[in-house]
Write an enzyme that holds these catalytic residues in place. Structure first.
Site, short mmCIF file in Angstrom:
data_model
loop_
_atom_site.label_atom_id
_atom_site.label_comp_id
_atom_site.label_asym_id
_atom_site.label_seq_id
_atom_site.Cartn_x
_atom_site.Cartn_y
_atom_site.Cartn_z
N ASP A 1 4.14 -2.37 0.79
CA ASP A 1 3.00 -1.51 0.48
C ASP A 1 1.71 -2.27 0.74
OD1 ASP A 1 1.57 0.69 -0.62
OD2 ASP A 1 1.37 -0.43 -2.49
N ASP B 1 2.55 -14.61 -0.12
CA ASP B 1 1.15 -15.05 -0.17
C ASP B 1 0.74 -15.67 1.17
OD1 ASP B 1 2.95 -17.08 -0.75
OD2 ASP B 1 1.69 -18.06 -2.26
N LYS C 1 9.28 -13.74 -2.00
CA LYS C 1 8.64 -14.70 -2.90
C LYS C 1 9.77 -15.50 -3.53
CE LYS C 1 5.04 -16.44 -5.03
NZ LYS C 1 4.04 -17.27 -4.33
N ASP D 1 -1.01 -2.14 4.37
CA ASP D 1 -2.44 -1.81 4.30
C ASP D 1 -3.26 -2.93 4.95
OD1 ASP D 1 -1.92 0.51 2.81
OD2 ASP D 1 -3.60 0.14 1.45
N TYR E 1 9.47 -0.53 -7.61
CA TYR E 1 9.03 0.87 -7.72
C TYR E 1 10.05 1.71 -8.47
CZ TYR E 1 5.02 0.97 -4.47
OH TYR E 1 3.80 0.80 -3.86
C1 IPM Z 1 1.94 4.24 0.43
C2 IPM Z 1 1.19 4.61 -0.82
C3 IPM Z 1 2.19 5.01 -1.89
C4 IPM Z 1 3.06 3.79 -2.18
C5 IPM Z 1 1.57 5.58 -3.18
C6 IPM Z 1 0.67 6.76 -2.90
C7 IPM Z 1 2.65 5.95 -4.18
O1 IPM Z 1 0.35 3.57 -1.23
O2 IPM Z 1 2.66 5.09 0.96
O3 IPM Z 1 1.78 3.11 0.89
O4 IPM Z 1 2.68 2.94 -2.99
O5 IPM Z 1 4.15 3.73 -1.60
MG MG Z 2 0.24 1.96 0.15
#
Ligand code: IPM
Ligand code: MG
Length: 384
Positions: free
Chosen positions: A265, A241, A209, A269, A152
């Site tokens: 990230d 993975d 990885k 999710d 990032y």
């Molecule tokens: C998160 C989001 C952010 C990230 C985006 C909005 C920049 O997906 O906080 O997980 O990738 O960190």
């Molecule tokens: Mg995210």
């Protein structure tokens, strides 16, 4: 909304509120009181809120996604509560004019390198999980994500030219501070993760990885070396993975996961879906010192923005994390978390976690119900 005045002996804190875009303003609105500059959420703790622009709304008003004034206010406060940022309107902006860039600038500006993302399946919501009950039931995972480094932020990045070639780079780089033999970016997040695991079930899985990426090979080496400082923690390693697969196959094998920015990230999710809804998951981002940043892990959900459909519980639970990790107010944090559970026990559900037989409510009403529960708990506490 009812409000509480805190007693003269209250501990008092300044909180910067960054509602942001999309559903951000709606979910943040339930965490504060419109009529009072005091938080209605908690006794003995006085929260003074100041609201600032951030993300797309800041772009529209000031031309940049993170105005200097916002960062200065955030740095000056005791903690920062963020809603969500981004939306279709700004999707095609140049990178430096994207709402997401403002969020990365805020994380970097506050130095909040450790991002804690809990994903626990609540008994009340097992049926909202996309996984079978026997797989989802009892899952309780903490993803510790490195937040201010990795691909990032790594340089060189972006477009460039080299002789006759055009180059487009995203870089993952670790800097070795030779004199002190300290791989700062890996070591500090690993130490946080070992400590977090120690307060949980004592198991840490480091995700990388390392079969392909040099940066991951170094990551694995450092995490392994640091394990000697934490002999009570059971450390394991997993390729990303495989981790993505294991999270769906048998999520109960995980306690604490530590990983880099981009893997964290993605995996956070994924972990959120096990719990039933991303609308339930809070996060805390903290650094060595200074204010922490607390935000739901969901995005701005422009498709449901302004419709009173969003689930505010991730933000309310982020406020609880703010109290716990940002201010050290453990009791107040517990009270809010207990009120969220109680509200779910009462059967209230937003659309994302609705199942037949429960009561479907909007964002505002869900906030009011949690608040009512906090207040009735306070009344009970006052009598006893
Ligand atoms: C998160 C989001 C952010 C990230 C985006 C909005 C920049 O997906 O906080 O997980 O990738 O960190
Ligand atoms: Mg995210």
């Amino acid at each position: 909304m009812a409000s509480f005045r805190c007693s003269a002996s209250s501990r008092s804190y300044n909180i910067t509120l960054l509602p942001g875009d999309g559903i951000g303003p709606e979910v943040v609105a339930v965490a504060k009181d419109d009529d009072e500059p005091l938080s209605p959420w908690t006794t003995g703790v006085e929260l003074r809120f100041q609201e600032k622009l951030m993300g797309g709304s800041a772009l529209d008003a000031t031309g940049v996604p993170l105005p200097e004034e916002t960062l200065a206010a955030a740095r000056d406060s005791d903690a920062v509560l963020l809603g969500a940022i981004g939306g279709y309107k700004w999707d095609n902006n140049e990178k430096h004019l994207k709402p997401e860039t403002g969020l990365l600038q805020l994380r970097a500006g506050l130095g909040v390198f450790a991002n804690l993302r809990p994903a626990a399946v609540l008994p009340q919501l097992v049926d909202a999980s996309t996984l079978k009950r026997e797989v989802a039931e009892g899952v309780d995972i903490m993803v510790v994500r490195e937040l201010t480094g990795g691909i990032y932020f790594g340089k060189p990045r972006g477009f460039g030219t080299n002789d006759n070639e055009k180059i487009l780079a995203s870089t993952q780089k670790f800097i070795q501070f030779l004199r002190i033999q300290f791989y700062q970016e890996i070591d500090r997040i690993a130490r946080v993760a070992f400590e977090v695991a120690r307060k949980r079930r004592g198991k840490l899985c480091s995700v990388d990885k390392a079969n392909v990426l040099e940066a991951s090979m170094l990551w694995r080496k450092r995490v392994t070396a640091l394990a000697s400082e934490f002999p009570d923690i059971e450390l394991s390693h997993m390729y990303v993975d495989n981790a993505a697969m294991q999270l769906i196959r048998n999520p109960k094998q995980f306690d604490t996961i530590v990983t880099n920015n981009i893997f964290g990230d993605i995996l956070s999710d994924e972990a959120s879906m096990i719990t039933g809804s991303i609308g339930m998951l809070p996060s805390a981002s903290v650094g060595e010192s200074g204010p922490g940043l607390f935000e739901p892990i969901h995005g701005s959900a422009p498709d449901i923005a302004g419709k009173d459909k969003a689930n505010p519980l991730a933000t309310i639970l982020s406020a609880a994390m703010l109290l716990r990790y940002g201010l050290g107010e453990e009791n107040a944090a517990k009270r809010i978390e207990a009120a969220v559970i109680e509200t779910l026990n009462h059967g209230f559900r937003t659309g994302d976690i609705y199942s037949p037989g429960t009561t479907l409510v909007g964002c505002k009403r869900m906030g009011e119900e949690v608040l009512k529960t906090v207040e009735s708990q306070k009344a009970v506490a006052a009598v006893n």
